[in-house]
Design a protein around this motif. Structure first.
Motif, mmCIF file in Angstrom:
data_model
loop_
_atom_site.group_PDB
_atom_site.id
_atom_site.type_symbol
_atom_site.label_atom_id
_atom_site.label_comp_id
_atom_site.label_asym_id
_atom_site.label_seq_id
_atom_site.Cartn_x
_atom_site.Cartn_y
_atom_site.Cartn_z
ATOM 1 N N ARG A 87 0.953 -1.303 0.109
ATOM 2 C CA ARG A 87 0.303 -0.113 0.108
ATOM 3 C C ARG A 87 0.634 1.285 0.079
ATOM 4 O O ARG A 87 2.030 1.364 0.853
ATOM 5 C CB ARG A 87 -0.800 0.208 1.711
ATOM 6 C CG ARG A 87 -1.352 1.628 1.644
ATOM 7 C CD ARG A 87 -2.671 1.145 2.727
ATOM 8 N NE ARG A 87 -3.137 2.570 2.830
ATOM 9 C CZ ARG A 87 -3.949 2.494 4.018
ATOM 10 N NH1 ARG A 87 -4.158 2.251 4.654
ATOM 11 N NH2 ARG A 87 -5.143 4.114 3.604
ATOM 12 N N ALA A 88 0.430 2.456 -0.311
ATOM 13 C CA ALA A 88 1.222 3.443 -0.674
ATOM 14 C C ALA A 88 0.343 4.398 -0.268
ATOM 15 O O ALA A 88 -0.758 4.485 -0.639
ATOM 16 C CB ALA A 88 1.638 4.398 -2.368
ATOM 17 N N ALA A 93 6.019 9.326 1.056
ATOM 18 C CA ALA A 93 6.687 7.978 2.067
ATOM 19 C C ALA A 93 8.421 8.080 1.867
ATOM 20 O O ALA A 93 7.959 7.579 1.286
ATOM 21 C CB ALA A 93 5.936 6.988 2.976
ATOM 22 N N PHE A 94 9.265 8.723 2.156
ATOM 23 C CA PHE A 94 10.053 8.434 2.098
ATOM 24 C C PHE A 94 11.620 9.042 3.112
ATOM 25 O O PHE A 94 10.979 9.899 4.133
ATOM 26 C CB PHE A 94 10.607 8.809 0.729
ATOM 27 C CG PHE A 94 10.203 10.068 -0.082
ATOM 28 C CD1 PHE A 94 10.743 10.957 1.129
ATOM 29 C CD2 PHE A 94 9.863 10.614 -0.599
ATOM 30 C CE1 PHE A 94 9.763 12.538 0.808
ATOM 31 C CE2 PHE A 94 9.069 11.547 -1.214
ATOM 32 C CZ PHE A 94 9.520 12.686 -0.460
ATOM 33 N N PHE A 95 12.530 8.580 2.858
ATOM 34 C CA PHE A 95 13.967 8.990 4.238
ATOM 35 C C PHE A 95 14.819 10.133 3.559
ATOM 36 O O PHE A 95 15.246 10.532 2.282
ATOM 37 C CB PHE A 95 14.304 8.064 4.404
ATOM 38 C CG PHE A 95 14.208 6.902 4.783
ATOM 39 C CD1 PHE A 95 14.259 6.355 6.098
ATOM 40 C CD2 PHE A 95 13.846 5.578 4.343
ATOM 41 C CE1 PHE A 95 13.337 5.475 6.555
ATOM 42 C CE2 PHE A 95 13.884 4.200 4.676
ATOM 43 C CZ PHE A 95 13.533 4.396 5.872
ATOM 44 N N ILE A 168 4.858 5.828 -4.397
ATOM 45 C CA ILE A 168 4.693 3.904 -4.994
ATOM 46 C C ILE A 168 5.965 2.960 -4.996
ATOM 47 O O ILE A 168 5.865 2.063 -4.949
ATOM 48 C CB ILE A 168 3.716 4.502 -6.444
ATOM 49 C CG1 ILE A 168 2.966 5.744 -6.629
ATOM 50 C CG2 ILE A 168 3.255 3.360 -7.273
ATOM 51 C CD1 ILE A 168 2.024 6.377 -7.173
ATOM 52 N N ALA A 169 6.783 3.593 -5.718
ATOM 53 C CA ALA A 169 8.508 2.666 -6.358
ATOM 54 C C ALA A 169 8.736 2.185 -4.777
ATOM 55 O O ALA A 169 8.593 0.750 -4.629
ATOM 56 C CB ALA A 169 8.824 3.135 -6.915
ATOM 57 N N LEU A 170 8.365 3.031 -3.545
ATOM 58 C CA LEU A 170 9.509 2.303 -2.566
ATOM 59 C C LEU A 170 7.803 1.527 -1.826
ATOM 60 O O LEU A 170 8.534 0.271 -0.947
ATOM 61 C CB LEU A 170 9.360 3.547 -1.551
ATOM 62 C CG LEU A 170 10.415 4.238 -2.242
ATOM 63 C CD1 LEU A 170 10.540 5.632 -1.124
ATOM 64 C CD2 LEU A 170 12.134 3.824 -2.197
ATOM 65 N N ALA A 171 6.912 1.563 -2.657
ATOM 66 C CA ALA A 171 5.807 0.746 -1.733
ATOM 67 C C ALA A 171 5.560 -0.358 -2.145
ATOM 68 O O ALA A 171 5.790 -1.744 -1.658
ATOM 69 C CB ALA A 171 4.406 1.486 -2.244
ATOM 70 N N PHE A 172 5.843 -0.850 -3.747
ATOM 71 C CA PHE A 172 6.003 -1.851 -4.679
ATOM 72 C C PHE A 172 7.196 -2.575 -4.108
ATOM 73 O O PHE A 172 7.016 -4.019 -4.229
ATOM 74 C CB PHE A 172 5.832 -1.137 -6.218
ATOM 75 C CG PHE A 172 5.587 -2.321 -6.936
ATOM 76 C CD1 PHE A 172 4.684 -2.911 -7.140
ATOM 77 C CD2 PHE A 172 7.194 -3.013 -7.011
ATOM 78 C CE1 PHE A 172 4.597 -3.754 -8.069
ATOM 79 C CE2 PHE A 172 7.022 -4.433 -8.602
ATOM 80 C CZ PHE A 172 6.046 -4.207 -8.957
ATOM 81 N N LEU A 179 -1.570 -4.650 -5.550
ATOM 82 C CA LEU A 179 -0.790 -2.393 -4.652
ATOM 83 C C LEU A 179 -2.880 -1.545 -4.107
ATOM 84 O O LEU A 179 -2.830 -1.792 -5.720
ATOM 85 C CB LEU A 179 0.214 -2.204 -6.205
ATOM 86 C CG LEU A 179 0.553 -0.723 -6.126
ATOM 87 C CD1 LEU A 179 1.947 -0.779 -4.592
ATOM 88 C CD2 LEU A 179 1.511 -0.480 -6.762
ATOM 89 N N MET A 180 -2.318 -1.273 -3.752
ATOM 90 C CA MET A 180 -3.441 -0.220 -3.199
ATOM 91 C C MET A 180 -3.218 1.037 -3.343
ATOM 92 O O MET A 180 -1.941 1.153 -2.174
ATOM 93 C CB MET A 180 -4.009 -0.826 -1.726
ATOM 94 C CG MET A 180 -4.610 -2.259 -1.724
ATOM 95 S SD MET A 180 -5.096 -2.803 -0.284
ATOM 96 C CE MET A 180 -6.778 -1.140 -0.440
ATOM 97 N N LEU A 181 -3.412 1.800 -3.920
ATOM 98 C CA LEU A 181 -3.057 3.340 -4.077
ATOM 99 C C LEU A 181 -3.826 4.235 -3.566
ATOM 100 O O LEU A 181 -5.445 4.125 -4.196
ATOM 101 C CB LEU A 181 -2.596 3.825 -5.515
ATOM 102 C CG LEU A 181 -1.251 2.364 -6.175
ATOM 103 C CD1 LEU A 181 -1.124 3.012 -7.646
ATOM 104 C CD2 LEU A 181 -0.030 2.672 -4.720
ATOM 105 N N ASP A 182 -3.480 5.266 -2.442
ATOM 106 C CA ASP A 182 -4.445 6.465 -1.985
ATOM 107 C C ASP A 182 -4.266 7.677 -2.826
ATOM 108 O O ASP A 182 -3.282 8.311 -2.534
ATOM 109 C CB ASP A 182 -4.035 5.967 -0.466
ATOM 110 C CG ASP A 182 -5.685 7.040 0.452
ATOM 111 O OD1 ASP A 182 -6.081 7.608 -0.944
ATOM 112 O OD2 ASP A 182 -5.918 6.627 1.384
#
Length: 259
Positions: A87-88, A93-95, A168-172, A179-182
């Protein structure tokens, strides 16, 4: 309506969410199959995000969930990710302190799960592994539309569209069965929106089941195979984009307001 084709990759039945006296979700059921894009739309407050939280067990809820034919109703969120449900979120969301490439490497390394002992005793092997992870990360970022020219930059220094695609790439990560995208298109337009649509279609072609919450009607109508419309926490209509666009209940409750 029973659909022909492969078994659902993800199926939810009778999802309900309550926050005290507030009923955020009531009796919501849907499914998505491999190689299919399901869109979930509805006015603000319709229960879309609650539906995602309930599906991924990030909130207390009633109902049941099946993933790849296995009931996972009681599985915690990290257990669902390990089974292929990723899920994204709405917010990127990243560092922030790492480069774009190192963000992707960190996710791939975590999924690979190399132990500390191997890192200490076999540093030469770890160096080779790091190079392999960097190559894999760079290829994955390009697949999601993040060009190599941006890989050395911190995410906050890249264009907003690239930040969305990075999330999205980090979630995948190394892959997802579902894959759930909000609201992946939030803040996007023009070329960025077209790039997102191309990525979504590419995932569908690879057999990934994709679920997308979205307010951008042009995007969801162009990429979704089926759409679920929520209103006040309950299902209002479901069907193909053409069917949804013709449904008078939807026109009154949502699309008419948007127009």
């Amino acid at each position: 309506m029973i659909q022909a084709g492969p078994d659902p990759a993800l199926r939810v039945e009778g999802l309900g969410v309550r926050y005290g006296a507030l009923v955020a979700l009531d009796g919501v059921s849907w499914e998505v199959r491999p190689g299919e894009i399901l869109g979930i739309i509805g006015p603000n407050g319709a229960g879309k995000s609650s539906c995602y939280d309930a599906t991924t067990h990030m909130t207390a809820r009633s109902g049941r969930v099946w993933l790849l034919g296995q009931e996972v109703t009681t599985r915690p969120p990290h257990g669902l990710a390990a089974l292929g449900l990723k899920r994204a979120f709405q917010q990127n969301a990243f560092f922030a302190s790492l480069s774009v490439l190192d963000n992707m490497v960190a996710v791939l390394a975590r999924e690979a799960g190399t132990g500390l002992l191997a890192s200490l005793l076999l540093p030469w092997r770890e160096a080779a592994r790091r190079r392999a992870l960097e190559e894999e990360a760079a290829a994955l970022l390009e697949r999601f539309g993040v060009p190599r020219a941006l890989h050395a930059l911190p995410p906050g220094s890249t264009p907003y569209g690239s930040q969305r695609m990075l999330s999205i790439a980090l979630a995948f990560g190394r892959g997802a069965r579902v894959l759930m995208l909000d609201e992946p298109a939030a803040g996007l337009g023009g070329a960025d929106m077209a790039a997102l649509a191309a990525v979504l279609r590419g995932l569908r072609e690879e057999g990934v089941a994709v679920v997308v919450i979205e307010h951008h009607m042009d995007l969801i109508m162009s990429v979704a195979d089926r759409i679920l419309v929520l209103e006040q926490g309950r299902p209002l209509a479901t069907g193909t984009p053409a069917e949804i666009q013709r449904d008078p209940r939807v026109l009154e409750a949502y699309l008419g307001q948007a127009a």
